[in-house]
Design an enzyme around this catalytic site. Structure first.
Site, PDB file in Angstrom:
ATOM      1  N   ALA A 167      32.742  34.138  33.313  1.00 56.06           N
ATOM      2  CA  ALA A 167      32.843  35.344  33.605  1.00 56.06           C
ATOM      3  C   ALA A 167      32.973  36.447  34.963  1.00 56.06           C
ATOM      4  CB  ALA A 167      33.037  36.207  32.281  1.00 56.06           C
ATOM      5  N   ASP A 168      33.581  37.570  34.947  1.00 64.00           N
ATOM      6  CA  ASP A 168      33.239  38.230  36.085  1.00 64.00           C
ATOM      7  C   ASP A 168      33.926  39.373  36.238  1.00 64.00           C
ATOM      8  OD1 ASP A 168      32.086  38.185  39.150  1.00 64.00           O
ATOM      9  OD2 ASP A 168      34.432  39.330  39.142  1.00 64.00           O
ATOM     10  N   THR A 169      33.027  40.705  36.355  1.00 60.94           N
ATOM     11  CA  THR A 169      33.205  41.836  35.901  1.00 60.94           C
ATOM     12  C   THR A 169      33.537  43.216  37.230  1.00 60.94           C
ATOM     13  OG1 THR A 169      32.312  42.087  33.685  1.00 60.94           O
ATOM     14  CG2 THR A 169      32.974  44.553  34.836  1.00 60.94           C
ATOM     15  N   ALA A 180      37.635  39.522  33.337  1.00 59.93           N
ATOM     16  CA  ALA A 180      37.915  38.221  32.855  1.00 59.93           C
ATOM     17  C   ALA A 180      37.063  37.146  32.597  1.00 59.93           C
ATOM     18  CB  ALA A 180      39.178  37.476  34.380  1.00 59.93           C
TER      19      ALA A 180
END
Length: 206
Positions: free
Chosen positions: A76-78, A114
């Site tokens: 995931a990435d924020t 995501a």
């Protein structure tokens, strides 16, 4: 509740691990060595986080995981976008964090998280991806830390390790004025969408 496959979270994020633990979704930690700087940051917030999440998945280290025929892997990435439209990652240092917070307090920001969820099977001495779900969740919010509170906030939160220095959980909660969208997505992992993706991957056994 039983689970058909082990879930490996390829993230060292305290917030993501806490969210999964609180949701009682069992996981093991895996590692990845992706260089996020090579991703294209000159595109929309949604596309940037999606590209980074997939890039991380392509660099998950699975060589030592051979005890299961099938596994699920999650990356995931924020990233945050401040009221002036600048996309912000984790602060480079303390002064940068202060600047990010003071800018965020001037208006409404956006956040996008995501995740990339892969089902992988072990065959012929290597892991093969047999299914993939990629999902992006965007929210808007106002996180306002008054200038006199900034040092106290940074000393008592995980803001120095969060996108835009914004950590809305725990000590940061009193500074979240409002949110339009997914709270867990703002924290770092949209749990409603992830639960749905895990169901599609047949993770849960009822």
């Amino acid at each position: 509740m039983e689970y058909n496959y082990p879930l490996f979270l390829a993230s060292s994020s305290y917030s993501r691990q806490l969210l999964l633990t609180q949701a009682k979704i069992p996981f093991q930690v895996a590692y990845q060595n992706a260089d996020e700087t090579i991703c294209n940051h000159n595109q929309s917030l949604e596309l940037v986080v999606q590209e980074i999440a997939i890039h991380k998945m392509n660099h998950v280290l699975l060589d030592t995981i051979k005890d299961y025929p099938t596994i699920l892997v999650l990356t995931a990435d924020t990233l945050s976008q401040d009221p002036h439209g600048t996309i912000e990652g984790k602060p480079q240092d303390y002064n940068h964090a202060r600047q990010q917070l003071l800018t965020a307090a001037t208006g409404v920001s956006k956040v996008a998280t995501a995740f990339c969820l892969d089902k992988k099977s072990y065959k012929d001495g290597q892991w093969h991806t047999v299914d993939r779900i990629v999902h992006v969740v965007e929210s808007s919010y106002r996180f306002a830390v008054p200038a006199r509170w900034v040092d106290t906030y940074l000393a008592n939160s995980i803001g120095l390790k969060a996108a835009g220095a914004i950590a809305v959980e725990e000590f940061g909660a009193p500074f979240l004025e409002h949110i339009n969208g997914s709270y867990s997505g703002l924290v770092g992992l949209p749990l409603y969408e992830l639960r749905s993706a895990l169901e599609k991957m047949n993770f849960f056994e009822f």
